[in-house]
Design a protein around this motif. Structure first.
Motif, PDB file in Angstrom:
ATOM      1  N   GLU A   1       4.546  12.061  13.066  1.00 58.98           N
ATOM      2  CA  GLU A   1       4.589  11.376  14.356  1.00 58.98           C
ATOM      3  C   GLU A   1       4.128   9.930  14.226  1.00 58.98           C
ATOM      4  O   GLU A   1       4.715   9.029  14.801  1.00 58.98           O
ATOM      5  N   ARG A   2       3.065   9.707  13.454  1.00 57.55           N
ATOM      6  CA  ARG A   2       2.561   8.342  13.287  1.00 57.55           C
ATOM      7  C   ARG A   2       3.530   7.466  12.496  1.00 57.55           C
ATOM      8  O   ARG A   2       3.600   6.264  12.727  1.00 57.55           O
ATOM      9  N   ALA A   3       4.271   8.052  11.586  1.00 59.60           N
ATOM     10  CA  ALA A   3       5.181   7.267  10.748  1.00 59.60           C
ATOM     11  C   ALA A   3       6.321   6.642  11.550  1.00 59.60           C
ATOM     12  O   ALA A   3       6.844   5.602  11.172  1.00 59.60           O
ATOM     13  N   VAL A   4       6.697   7.261  12.656  1.00 55.84           N
ATOM     14  CA  VAL A   4       7.799   6.728  13.462  1.00 55.84           C
ATOM     15  C   VAL A   4       7.337   6.305  14.859  1.00 55.84           C
ATOM     16  O   VAL A   4       8.141   6.136  15.765  1.00 55.84           O
TER      17      VAL A   4
ATOM     18  N   ALA B   1      10.380  18.103   9.526  1.00 57.82           N
ATOM     19  CA  ALA B   1      11.239  19.145   8.946  1.00 57.82           C
ATOM     20  C   ALA B   1      11.654  18.785   7.524  1.00 57.82           C
ATOM     21  O   ALA B   1      11.615  19.622   6.625  1.00 57.82           O
ATOM     22  N   VAL B   2      12.033  17.535   7.312  1.00 58.99           N
ATOM     23  CA  VAL B   2      12.488  17.099   5.986  1.00 58.99           C
ATOM     24  C   VAL B   2      11.355  17.195   4.961  1.00 58.99           C
ATOM     25  O   VAL B   2      11.557  17.683   3.847  1.00 58.99           O
ATOM     26  N   ILE B   3      10.155  16.762   5.320  1.00 65.94           N
ATOM     27  CA  ILE B   3       9.024  16.849   4.399  1.00 65.94           C
ATOM     28  C   ILE B   3       8.770  18.309   4.026  1.00 65.94           C
ATOM     29  O   ILE B   3       8.432  18.627   2.887  1.00 65.94           O
ATOM     30  N   ALA B   4       8.965  19.216   4.988  1.00 65.86           N
ATOM     31  CA  ALA B   4       8.753  20.636   4.740  1.00 65.86           C
ATOM     32  C   ALA B   4       9.942  21.291   4.055  1.00 65.86           C
ATOM     33  O   ALA B   4       9.899  22.485   3.748  1.00 65.86           O
ATOM     34  N   GLY B   5      11.035  20.540   3.822  1.00 65.42           N
ATOM     35  CA  GLY B   5      12.200  21.077   3.132  1.00 65.42           C
ATOM     36  C   GLY B   5      13.147  21.871   4.009  1.00 65.42           C
ATOM     37  O   GLY B   5      13.959  22.643   3.516  1.00 65.42           O
TER      38      GLY B   5
ATOM     39  N   GLN C   1      15.134  26.837   5.344  1.00 65.49           N
ATOM     40  CA  GLN C   1      14.594  26.173   4.152  1.00 65.49           C
ATOM     41  C   GLN C   1      15.773  25.829   3.244  1.00 65.49           C
ATOM     42  O   GLN C   1      16.520  26.696   2.827  1.00 65.49           O
ATOM     43  N   VAL C   2      15.966  24.537   2.930  1.00 61.85           N
ATOM     44  CA  VAL C   2      17.093  24.120   2.088  1.00 61.85           C
ATOM     45  C   VAL C   2      16.642  23.512   0.765  1.00 61.85           C
ATOM     46  O   VAL C   2      17.446  23.273  -0.117  1.00 61.85           O
ATOM     47  N   ARG C   3      15.361  23.248   0.641  1.00 69.26           N
ATOM     48  CA  ARG C   3      14.802  22.760  -0.620  1.00 69.26           C
ATOM     49  C   ARG C   3      13.309  23.035  -0.604  1.00 69.26           C
ATOM     50  O   ARG C   3      12.739  23.361   0.430  1.00 69.26           O
ATOM     51  N   ALA C   4      12.705  22.893  -1.754  1.00 71.93           N
ATOM     52  CA  ALA C   4      11.258  23.120  -1.841  1.00 71.93           C
ATOM     53  C   ALA C   4      10.508  22.051  -1.058  1.00 71.93           C
ATOM     54  O   ALA C   4      10.991  20.926  -0.913  1.00 71.93           O
ATOM     55  N   ASP C   5       9.332  22.425  -0.559  1.00 72.89           N
ATOM     56  CA  ASP C   5       8.467  21.419   0.077  1.00 72.89           C
ATOM     57  C   ASP C   5       8.267  20.281  -0.910  1.00 72.89           C
ATOM     58  O   ASP C   5       8.199  20.500  -2.106  1.00 72.89           O
ATOM     59  N   GLY C   6       8.155  19.086  -0.389  1.00 75.04           N
ATOM     60  CA  GLY C   6       7.961  17.949  -1.274  1.00 75.04           C
ATOM     61  C   GLY C   6       6.887  17.009  -0.783  1.00 75.04           C
ATOM     62  O   GLY C   6       6.296  17.217   0.273  1.00 75.04           O
ATOM     63  N   ASP C   7       6.655  15.996  -1.557  1.00 75.80           N
ATOM     64  CA  ASP C   7       5.725  14.956  -1.169  1.00 75.80           C
ATOM     65  C   ASP C   7       6.505  13.819  -0.525  1.00 75.80           C
ATOM     66  O   ASP C   7       7.626  13.523  -0.927  1.00 75.80           O
ATOM     67  N   ALA C   8       5.930  13.194   0.456  1.00 78.21           N
ATOM     68  CA  ALA C   8       6.531  12.025   1.089  1.00 78.21           C
ATOM     69  C   ALA C   8       5.508  10.906   1.036  1.00 78.21           C
ATOM     70  O   ALA C   8       4.298  11.144   1.126  1.00 78.21           O
TER      71      ALA C   8
ATOM     72  N   THR D   1       0.858  -1.180   0.000  1.00 73.72           N
ATOM     73  CA  THR D   1       0.000   0.000   0.000  1.00 73.72           C
ATOM     74  C   THR D   1       0.894   1.230   0.000  1.00 73.72           C
ATOM     75  O   THR D   1       1.944   1.243   0.648  1.00 73.72           O
ATOM     76  N   ILE D   2       0.494   2.231  -0.733  1.00 77.44           N
ATOM     77  CA  ILE D   2       1.251   3.479  -0.830  1.00 77.44           C
ATOM     78  C   ILE D   2       0.301   4.620  -0.538  1.00 77.44           C
ATOM     79  O   ILE D   2      -0.784   4.685  -1.094  1.00 77.44           O
ATOM     80  N   ARG D   3       0.712   5.499   0.361  1.00 74.96           N
ATOM     81  CA  ARG D   3      -0.110   6.674   0.626  1.00 74.96           C
ATOM     82  C   ARG D   3       0.782   7.858   0.935  1.00 74.96           C
ATOM     83  O   ARG D   3       1.899   7.708   1.426  1.00 74.96           O
ATOM     84  N   MET D   4       0.296   9.039   0.607  1.00 78.33           N
ATOM     85  CA  MET D   4       1.054  10.264   0.835  1.00 78.33           C
ATOM     86  C   MET D   4       1.051  10.601   2.320  1.00 78.33           C
ATOM     87  O   MET D   4       0.055  10.421   3.003  1.00 78.33           O
ATOM     88  N   VAL D   5       2.189  11.081   2.824  1.00 71.77           N
ATOM     89  CA  VAL D   5       2.335  11.484   4.220  1.00 71.77           C
ATOM     90  C   VAL D   5       2.252  13.002   4.290  1.00 71.77           C
ATOM     91  O   VAL D   5       2.938  13.704   3.559  1.00 71.77           O
ATOM     92  N   LYS D   6       1.414  13.518   5.161  1.00 67.31           N
ATOM     93  CA  LYS D   6       1.301  14.960   5.402  1.00 67.31           C
ATOM     94  C   LYS D   6       2.142  15.309   6.623  1.00 67.31           C
ATOM     95  O   LYS D   6       2.350  14.495   7.508  1.00 67.31           O
ATOM     96  N   VAL D   7       2.628  16.545   6.673  1.00 66.83           N
ATOM     97  CA  VAL D   7       3.496  16.958   7.778  1.00 66.83           C
ATOM     98  C   VAL D   7       2.752  16.942   9.103  1.00 66.83           C
ATOM     99  O   VAL D   7       3.223  16.390  10.085  1.00 66.83           O
ATOM    100  N   GLU D   8       1.578  17.538   9.155  1.00 67.26           N
ATOM    101  CA  GLU D   8       0.853  17.679  10.415  1.00 67.26           C
ATOM    102  C   GLU D   8       0.331  16.334  10.900  1.00 67.26           C
ATOM    103  O   GLU D   8      -0.557  15.765  10.297  1.00 67.26           O
TER     104      GLU D   8
END
Length: 97
Positions: free
Chosen positions: A14-17, A66-70, A78-85, A3-10
């Motif tokens: 926390e749930r991912a780890v 932080a990484v998802i938000a770049g 900010q070191v890179r554009a926001d991305g999708d995870a 299963t693949i699903r997009m991870v949102k920052v908010e």
């Protein structure tokens, strides 16, 4: 099954780890002697370094957000554009048990 699903920052970082769903949460008490991290940073040293991370370190919810938000995890710059995870979950069929 995969299963693949997009991870949102908010909230999702926390749930991912979350430790309650880590492999250690399902281990027998006597098997927990050498408890290891269940989430680790992987990737090139250059890419991880740009974000303030090192390969093999345990990934925390704060870092993941932080990484998802770049953003750099230490400086918050900010070191890179926001991305999708994406969260990839592999589940073995019941017949394998």
């Amino acid at each position: 099954m995969l299963t693949i699903r997009m991870v949102k920052v908010e909230g999702e970082a926390e749930r991912a780890v979350e430790r309650s769903v880590a492999p250690a949460a399902f281990a027998r008490g006597e098997d927990l002697g050498g408890l290891r991290a269940n989430t680790l940073w992987t990737g090139s040293a250059e890419a991880l370094g740009m974000l303030g991370l090192r390969r093999g370190e345990e990934a925390t919810a704060r870092q993941l957000g932080a990484v998802i938000a770049g953003r750099h995890v230490g400086r918050e710059a900010q070191v890179r554009a926001d991305g999708d995870a994406y969260n990839l979950t592999f589940i073995a069929p019941a017949s394998i048990s």
